[in-house]
Design a protein around this motif. Structure first.
Motif, PDB file in Angstrom:
ATOM      1  N   GLY A 201      -8.746  52.853  11.555  1.00 25.84           N
ATOM      2  CA  GLY A 201      -7.493  53.573  11.387  1.00 25.84           C
ATOM      3  C   GLY A 201      -7.429  54.385  10.115  1.00 25.84           C
ATOM      4  O   GLY A 201      -6.438  55.071   9.868  1.00 25.84           O
ATOM      5  N   GLY A 202      -8.481  54.311   9.297  1.00 25.16           N
ATOM      6  CA  GLY A 202      -8.549  55.127   8.093  1.00 25.16           C
ATOM      7  C   GLY A 202      -8.937  56.552   8.422  1.00 25.16           C
ATOM      8  O   GLY A 202      -9.426  56.857   9.520  1.00 25.16           O
ATOM      9  N   LEU A 203      -8.748  57.444   7.466  1.00 23.24           N
ATOM     10  CA  LEU A 203      -8.912  58.871   7.712  1.00 23.24           C
ATOM     11  C   LEU A 203      -9.903  59.501   6.754  1.00 23.24           C
ATOM     12  O   LEU A 203      -9.836  59.276   5.540  1.00 23.24           O
ATOM     13  N   ILE A 204     -10.814  60.306   7.298  1.00 25.53           N
ATOM     14  CA  ILE A 204     -11.700  61.159   6.509  1.00 25.53           C
ATOM     15  C   ILE A 204     -11.215  62.588   6.646  1.00 25.53           C
ATOM     16  O   ILE A 204     -10.983  63.075   7.765  1.00 25.53           O
ATOM     17  N   VAL A 205     -11.055  63.286   5.532  1.00 22.98           N
ATOM     18  CA  VAL A 205     -10.736  64.715   5.531  1.00 22.98           C
ATOM     19  C   VAL A 205     -11.911  65.447   4.905  1.00 22.98           C
ATOM     20  O   VAL A 205     -12.339  65.125   3.794  1.00 22.98           O
TER      21      VAL A 205
END
Length: 259
Positions: A201-205
């Motif tokens: 559920g974590g995000l990479i941008v």
């Protein structure tokens, strides 16, 4: 009416080509850009009037962020500065996610890390990776002035080395958010390590995924362009993530780690 590629999309141009005026000049006049123009510090596809309007009705700027952008604008590599709307977007993401532990790959003068740190709760943390003492000295000065220096842990070493150390120290699956904006040849290595460090559920941008349009020009084959193009293709097929690519700044990819 003829058709020309606009960063991978076909745009119909209702214009008459003027004899003696280059296609490049006419494309700039008609669309406001040409592939290869430096656009990293301004959202693509917006002409100046609309861009200024967007900022006037949406940007909630602060004095310290404005001063950091101004100081950075005099640097020889100022094009590496993210746009203010991108920084604000990242701040919003932090609050939407309730992020606490974040990782930044590529600090430069610290604008993105400052945006993130200001959006984090008091116990939030930014692990920041860079190799430049010169540029990060500017970042540290602004972190201190903004009162967020205790949130930021700076590693002056190659980011691959730092990320491997974090993994070796048992920090896999513990980060909420990763921002990748560093040397392009290593983007794939940064991405793979980020996935391991990120919780479900974590995000990479990932920044610069349009690379001023070069990724959409097949004849452009320099190492940076090839690396970004390859990662873009890879992510489109990667079943480990949910994916969105959006035209903010020089193109942002959002990759949400699946459970």
């Amino acid at each position: 009416m003829e058709e020309y590629p606009r960063h991978g999309a076909q745009v119909a141009l209702s214009c008459i080509l003027v004899p003696g005026v280059s296609l490049k000049a006419q494309m700039r006049a008609t669309l406001g850009f040409w592939i290869g123009d430096n656009m990293s510090n301004k959202t693509l596809f917006l002409h100046d009037q609309l861009y200024k309007y967007m900022l006037s009705v949406s940007l909630r700027d602060t004095d310290i962020l404005n001063r950091l952008r101004e100081e950075t604008s005099y640097d020889r590599m100022a094009e590496m500065q993210i746009s203010p709307e991108q920084g604000q977007f990242m701040s919003l993401l932090m609050k939407l996610m309730g992020a606490i532990k974040t990782l930044e790959v590529g600090v430069y003068t610290g604008y993105s890390s400052l945006c993130v740190a200001l959006a984090l709760p008091p116990h939030g943390r930014v692990v920041a990776c860079d190799i430049s003492e010169e540029w990060t000295s500017v970042a540290r000065r602004y972190w201190r002035e903004a009162g967020v220096s205790t949130k930021v842990e700076l590693y002056l070493a190659p980011a691959i080395t730092t990320m491997d150390k974090l993994l070796a120290d048992g920090q896999a699956d513990t980060f909420d958010f990763v921002f990748i904006d560093a040397d392009k040849e290593n983007y794939d290595g940064y991405y793979e390590r980020s996935l391991r460090l990120l919780r479900s559920g974590g995000l990479i941008v990932i920044d610069n995924v349009f690379w001023s349009g070069r990724v959409a020009a097949p004849q452009v084959m320099d190492k940076d362009t090839v690396a970004i193009r390859a990662l873009n293709d890879k992510l489109q097929k990667d079943e480990r993530i949910e994916l969105s690519m959006i035209p903010i700044g020089d193109g942002l990819t959002l990759a949400l780690k699946r459970s």
